[in-house]
Design an enzyme around this catalytic site. Structure first.
Site, PDB file in Angstrom:
ATOM      1  N   ASP A   5       1.417 -10.796  -5.176  1.00 32.06           N
ATOM      2  CA  ASP A   5       1.236  -9.552  -5.932  1.00 32.06           C
ATOM      3  C   ASP A   5       2.505  -8.710  -5.730  1.00 32.06           C
ATOM      4  O   ASP A   5       2.482  -7.690  -5.031  1.00 32.06           O
ATOM      5  CB  ASP A   5      -0.011  -8.825  -5.430  1.00 32.06           C
ATOM      6  CG  ASP A   5      -0.291  -7.547  -6.217  1.00 32.06           C
ATOM      7  OD1 ASP A   5       0.328  -7.344  -7.274  1.00 32.06           O
ATOM      8  OD2 ASP A   5      -1.135  -6.748  -5.754  1.00 32.06           O
ATOM      9  N   CYS A  51       2.132  -6.493 -12.530  1.00 30.10           N
ATOM     10  CA  CYS A  51       1.994  -5.254 -13.292  1.00 30.10           C
ATOM     11  C   CYS A  51       3.069  -5.134 -14.363  1.00 30.10           C
ATOM     12  O   CYS A  51       3.218  -4.077 -14.973  1.00 30.10           O
ATOM     13  CB  CYS A  51       2.032  -4.035 -12.366  1.00 30.10           C
ATOM     14  SG  CYS A  51       3.511  -3.922 -11.351  1.00 30.10           S
ATOM     15  N   TYR A  65       3.230 -10.232  -0.294  1.00 30.92           N
ATOM     16  CA  TYR A  65       3.264  -8.818  -0.694  1.00 30.92           C
ATOM     17  C   TYR A  65       1.869  -8.216  -0.492  1.00 30.92           C
ATOM     18  O   TYR A  65       1.305  -7.595  -1.399  1.00 30.92           O
ATOM     19  CB  TYR A  65       3.711  -8.666  -2.146  1.00 30.92           C
ATOM     20  CG  TYR A  65       4.967  -9.421  -2.518  1.00 30.92           C
ATOM     21  CD1 TYR A  65       6.225  -8.874  -2.287  1.00 30.92           C
ATOM     22  CD2 TYR A  65       4.894 -10.689  -3.097  1.00 30.92           C
ATOM     23  CE1 TYR A  65       7.381  -9.570  -2.632  1.00 30.92           C
ATOM     24  CE2 TYR A  65       6.045 -11.391  -3.439  1.00 30.92           C
ATOM     25  CZ  TYR A  65       7.290 -10.836  -3.208  1.00 30.92           C
ATOM     26  OH  TYR A  65       8.426 -11.536  -3.548  1.00 30.92           O
ATOM     27  N   GLN A  96      -3.854   0.306  -5.253  1.00 31.24           N
ATOM     28  CA  GLN A  96      -4.167   0.277  -6.680  1.00 31.24           C
ATOM     29  C   GLN A  96      -4.843   1.577  -7.102  1.00 31.24           C
ATOM     30  O   GLN A  96      -5.620   2.161  -6.343  1.00 31.24           O
ATOM     31  CB  GLN A  96      -5.061  -0.912  -7.011  1.00 31.24           C
ATOM     32  CG  GLN A  96      -4.436  -2.264  -6.719  1.00 31.24           C
ATOM     33  CD  GLN A  96      -3.289  -2.598  -7.652  1.00 31.24           C
ATOM     34  OE1 GLN A  96      -3.024  -1.897  -8.633  1.00 31.24           O
ATOM     35  NE2 GLN A  96      -2.580  -3.690  -7.364  1.00 31.24           N
TER      36      GLN A  96
END
Length: 380
Positions: free
Chosen positions: A311, A338, A245, A219
Site C-alpha cells: 500500500d 491511491c 508500507y 485512511q
C-alpha cells in the site's frame, strides 16, 4: 495575447481534467463534465496538448449538478462537486481502465466493481493551512489561501474543531503554519506549530482497534474503512505474509489473524512504533516489525511467501521494489493504490509474471477526482 478556445468535453482523464480537442490539440480543462460545450482560456502549451481554464459553459452536460459547497471552483479541494455522484463513480472507474490500457498496455475486460460512499461529512482526517491567522485550504492550482468557514466533507467533530479554531482565534497572529487533525468521532488529535505533541485517538474498524495521532497517516473515509479491510484482506490466509508500507498496521492486524506469520515493513519510525502498540493491544504475537525502507528490506533473504500486500504512497513503489517482489515469487500480490497512473506503471511490470484476477475501486474521496484501487494478482 489570451487565447480562448471553444470545445466539447469528451471524457474525464487522470487529475480530474475534462479532455476535449481544438486546433488539432488535446485540451485539458478542469471543473468540466463529459458533454459540456465550453469556452476555455489557454494557460499552458506544449507540443502535444494545451492546458486551459474554464471561462464559460456554453451548453451544460446532463451529468452536471449544482455544487453544494459555496467555495467550489475557488477552493482546491473538491474538484468533482459539479458532477452527479453516479457520474463521479463512472468517471473514476473510466480513469482506471484508461490508465491500465494507456500506461500498462493492459486490456482488462472484467468489470471493475466500485464501492460507493456517503457523499459528505466523511473525512476523519484533514490538513488546514494558516496564513496570517486565517484558516482554510489552498486555492485551486495555487498556494493562495481560501479562508473556510464550513467544509461539507468534514466529519462533524472536525467541523466543530474548525469552527472553534476560527472563532477562538487561537492562531491569531500566526503568520504561517499547517494544522493536521484526526478524530475518532469524539476526541480529536491536533498537530501544528502550537501543538507539537499531538494526543492519541483510538479508532475502531470492525473488530480492530487502532491508536493513531494527527502526525501519522491513516485512511480518511470513516464510512468505508470496514469495507476497505474486508475487500482487501478478505479470505486471504496461509503460512506467511509480507505487509509493505504498513503504516500503523491498518492491514497488518487482520492479516495476522489469517496468517501464521506476518512481516510488516514501514520506513516511518513513529508509524511502526504505533503499529507495534496496536498489535500488542490486539494480543497479536505473530508479527515481525521492521522500521526500514521497503527497497532496502527486500534486499534480504526471505522465506517462501503466500502473499505480498503493498500500500505505497501516491508516487507508487519506489526504486526496484516491484522487481524485488517478483523475484520473491509470492503466490499472490495485493496492490492497494491511491493513484491509477502509478498503479498502472507498476502493474506493467507485475503482469509479466502475475495475472490480475480482481480489481475493486473504493470511493474513499467523494467530490474529488481521487480513487482508491485494490488489485489482486496470482502467479502465472
Amino acid at each position: 495575447m489570451t487565447e480562448i478556445l471553444e470545445l466539447t468535453i469528451e471524457k474525464i482523464v487522470p487529475g480530474g481534467y475534462g479532455l476535449g480537442h481544438a486546433n488539432g490539440f488535446a485540451v485539458f480543462v478542469p471543473l468540466t463534465a463529459v458533454g459540456d460545450k465550453v469556452r476555455a482560456k489557454v494557460v499552458k502549451k506544449s507540443e502535444k496538448f494545451y492546458k486551459a481554464e474554464l471561462v464559460e459553459i456554453i451548453e451544460a452536460s446532463p451529468f452536471r449538478q449544482k455544487p453544494r459547497c459555496q467555495y467550489f471552483g475557488n477552493c482546491g479541494g473538491c474538484d468533482f462537486q459539479h458532477l452527479k455522484y453516479e457520474f463521479q463513480l463512472k468517471a473514476k472507474v473510466g480513469v482506471i481502465y484508461d490508465c491500465l490500457r494507456r500506461i500498462a498496455g493492459i486490456n482488462y475486460e472484467n468489470e471493475i466493481q466500485v464501492i460507493p460512499s456517503y457523499e459528505f461529512e466523511y473525512r476523519l482526517r484533514a490538513e488546514w493551512h494558516v496564513r496570517d491567522g486565517r484558516i482554510g485550504y489552498f486555492r485551486y492550482n495555487s498556494n493562495h489561501l481560501v479562508e473556510i468557514e464550513h467544509c461539507s466533507i468534514l466529519a462533524p467533530r472536525l467541523q466543530e474543531l474548525l469552527t472553534d479554531l476560527r472563532y477562538g482565534k487561537k492562531y491569531e497572529g500566526i503568520e504561517k503554519t499547517e494544522i493536521e487533525v484526526i478524530t475518532d468521532g469524539d476526541k480529536t488529535s491536533v498537530f501544528s506549530a502550537l501543538e507539537k505533541e499531538p494526543s492519541d485517538v483510538e479508532l475502531t474498524i470492525g473488530k480492530e482497534r487502532y491508536l493513531v495521532n494527527a502526525r501519522l497517516f491513516f485512511q480518511a473515509n470513516r464510512y468505508l474503512l470496514v469495507d476497505m479491510l474486508d475487500r482487501t484482506v478478505g479470505d486471504a490466509g496461509g503460512e506467511r505474509c509480507l505487509d509493505l508500507y504498513c503504516g500503523v498496521g491498518f492491514f497488518t492486524l487482520p492479516l495476522a489473524r489469517r496468517f501464521k506469520e506476518v512481516y510488516a515493513v514501514e520506513q516511518a519510525g513513529e508509524a511502526i512504533g504505533y503499529a507495534r502498540r496496536n498489535a500488542e493491544m490486539a494480543g497479536l504475537k505473530n508479527i515481525k516489525f521492521f522500521a526500514q525502507k521497503v527497497s532496502s528490506f527486500l534486499d534480504r533473504s526471505l522465506p517462501e511467501l503466500d502473499l505480498v500486500l503493498l500500500d505505497p504512497p501516491r508516487t507508487g513503489a519506489e526504486g526496484r521494489v516491484i522487481e524485488k517482489i517478483i523475484f520473491l515469487e509470492p503466490a499472490e500480490i495485493y496492490y492497494v493504490s491511491c493513484d491509477p497512473a502509478t498503479l498502472a506503471r507498476d502493474l506493467k511490470k507485475l503482469v509479466k509474471k502475475y495475472g490480475i484476477y480482481s480489481i475493486t475501486a473504493i470511493d474513499l474521496f467523494p467530490q474529488t477526482h481521487h480513487i482508491e484501487t485494490i488489485v489482486k494478482l496470482r502467479r502465472i
